[in-house]
Design an enzyme around this catalytic site. Structure first.
Site, PDB file in Angstrom:
ATOM      1  N   ASN A 100       0.799  -1.226   0.000  1.00 16.46           N
ATOM      2  CA  ASN A 100       0.000   0.000   0.000  1.00 16.46           C
ATOM      3  C   ASN A 100       0.833   1.279   0.000  1.00 16.46           C
ATOM      4  O   ASN A 100       0.310   2.368   0.204  1.00 16.46           O
ATOM      5  CB  ASN A 100      -0.957  -0.003   1.193  1.00 16.46           C
TER       6      ASN A 100
ATOM      7  N   ILE B 291       1.117   6.854  -0.295  1.00 15.84           N
ATOM      8  CA  ILE B 291       0.434   5.929   0.612  1.00 15.84           C
ATOM      9  C   ILE B 291      -1.019   5.775   0.184  1.00 15.84           C
ATOM     10  O   ILE B 291      -1.716   6.766  -0.032  1.00 15.84           O
ATOM     11  CB  ILE B 291       0.472   6.472   2.062  1.00 15.84           C
ATOM     12  N   CYS B 292      -1.466   4.529   0.081  1.00 20.47           N
ATOM     13  CA  CYS B 292      -2.869   4.254  -0.223  1.00 20.47           C
ATOM     14  C   CYS B 292      -3.563   3.932   1.098  1.00 20.47           C
ATOM     15  O   CYS B 292      -3.433   2.836   1.638  1.00 20.47           O
ATOM     16  CB  CYS B 292      -2.974   3.064  -1.189  1.00 20.47           C
ATOM     17  N   LEU B 293      -4.267   4.944   1.629  1.00 21.59           N
ATOM     18  CA  LEU B 293      -4.964   4.796   2.906  1.00 21.59           C
ATOM     19  C   LEU B 293      -6.193   5.688   2.864  1.00 21.59           C
ATOM     20  O   LEU B 293      -6.086   6.889   2.593  1.00 21.59           O
ATOM     21  CB  LEU B 293      -4.027   5.200   4.051  1.00 21.59           C
TER      22      LEU B 293
END
Length: 194
Positions: free
Chosen positions: A79, A87-89
């Protein structure tokens, strides 16, 4: 317009219990809108023992818009982009709420290190490795942690000694180096300007 009073309060809150949480936020330069967050790698993960720096930029819409965060430390994780640190959040995108803080965002990123979501990847190559060859993923993540997220004691001691020999107190040298990601030149600039 960024609520600077809130940012100062959040910085104080983050740094108040740094000994317990390991989470720290410092200014990058003189502006309250560009910060560096530091999180420890979670215990029981390939990131354990690492110290990860996160570049934080607060836009004019903060706290009503999420902070822009990306890893400054290279990390091998499904992620997190292994190239750019993106950042994939969800809370850094559409699930952000003004009730959240820099500290809760950093805690969420730390939790993401513990619980990757390979089905919603930022880095497809890492996600595929995580799903298809988990042992290699763990080995690569540990290697990247050792290489990019750990300061060797010898190198740190050498940097401290060099700056102490220039006449700065050791405690001040150590804290300045830590606050500047062990970048000797940045630390020297800060020491000279204080």
């Amino acid at each position: 317009m960024v609520d600077l009073t809130r940012v100062q309060k959040e910085l104080h809150e983050c740094n108040r219990d740094v000994q317990v949480s390991g989470i720290n936020v410092t200014l990058k330069g003189d502006s309250l809108t560009h910060l560096i967050g530091t999180i420890p790698g979670p215990v029981g993960t390939p990131y354990e023992g690492g110290t990860f720096k996160i570049d934080i930029t607060l836009t004019d819409g903060y706290p009503f818009e999420p902070p822009k965060m990306k890893f400054a430390t290279k990390v091998w994780h499904p992620n997190i982009s292994s190239q750019s640190g993106a950042i994939c959040l969800d809370i850094l995108k559409d699930q952000w709420s003004p009730a959240l803080t820099l500290k809760t965002a950093l805690l969420s990123i730390q939790a993401l290190l513990s619980a990757p979501e390979p089905d919603d990847p930022q880095d497809a190559v890492v996600a595929q490795q995580y799903l298809r060859d988990h042992q290699t993923f763990v080995g690569t993540a540990r290697y990247w942690t050792e290489t990019f997220a750990k300061t060797s004691t010898l190198a740190a001691d050498e940097k401290i000694q060099k700056l102490v020999e220039m006449g700065f107190p050791e405690a001040q040298v150590r804290s300045t180096l830590e606050a500047n990601g062990w970048d000797e030149n940045m630390a020297l600039e800060k020491l000279l300007s204080s």
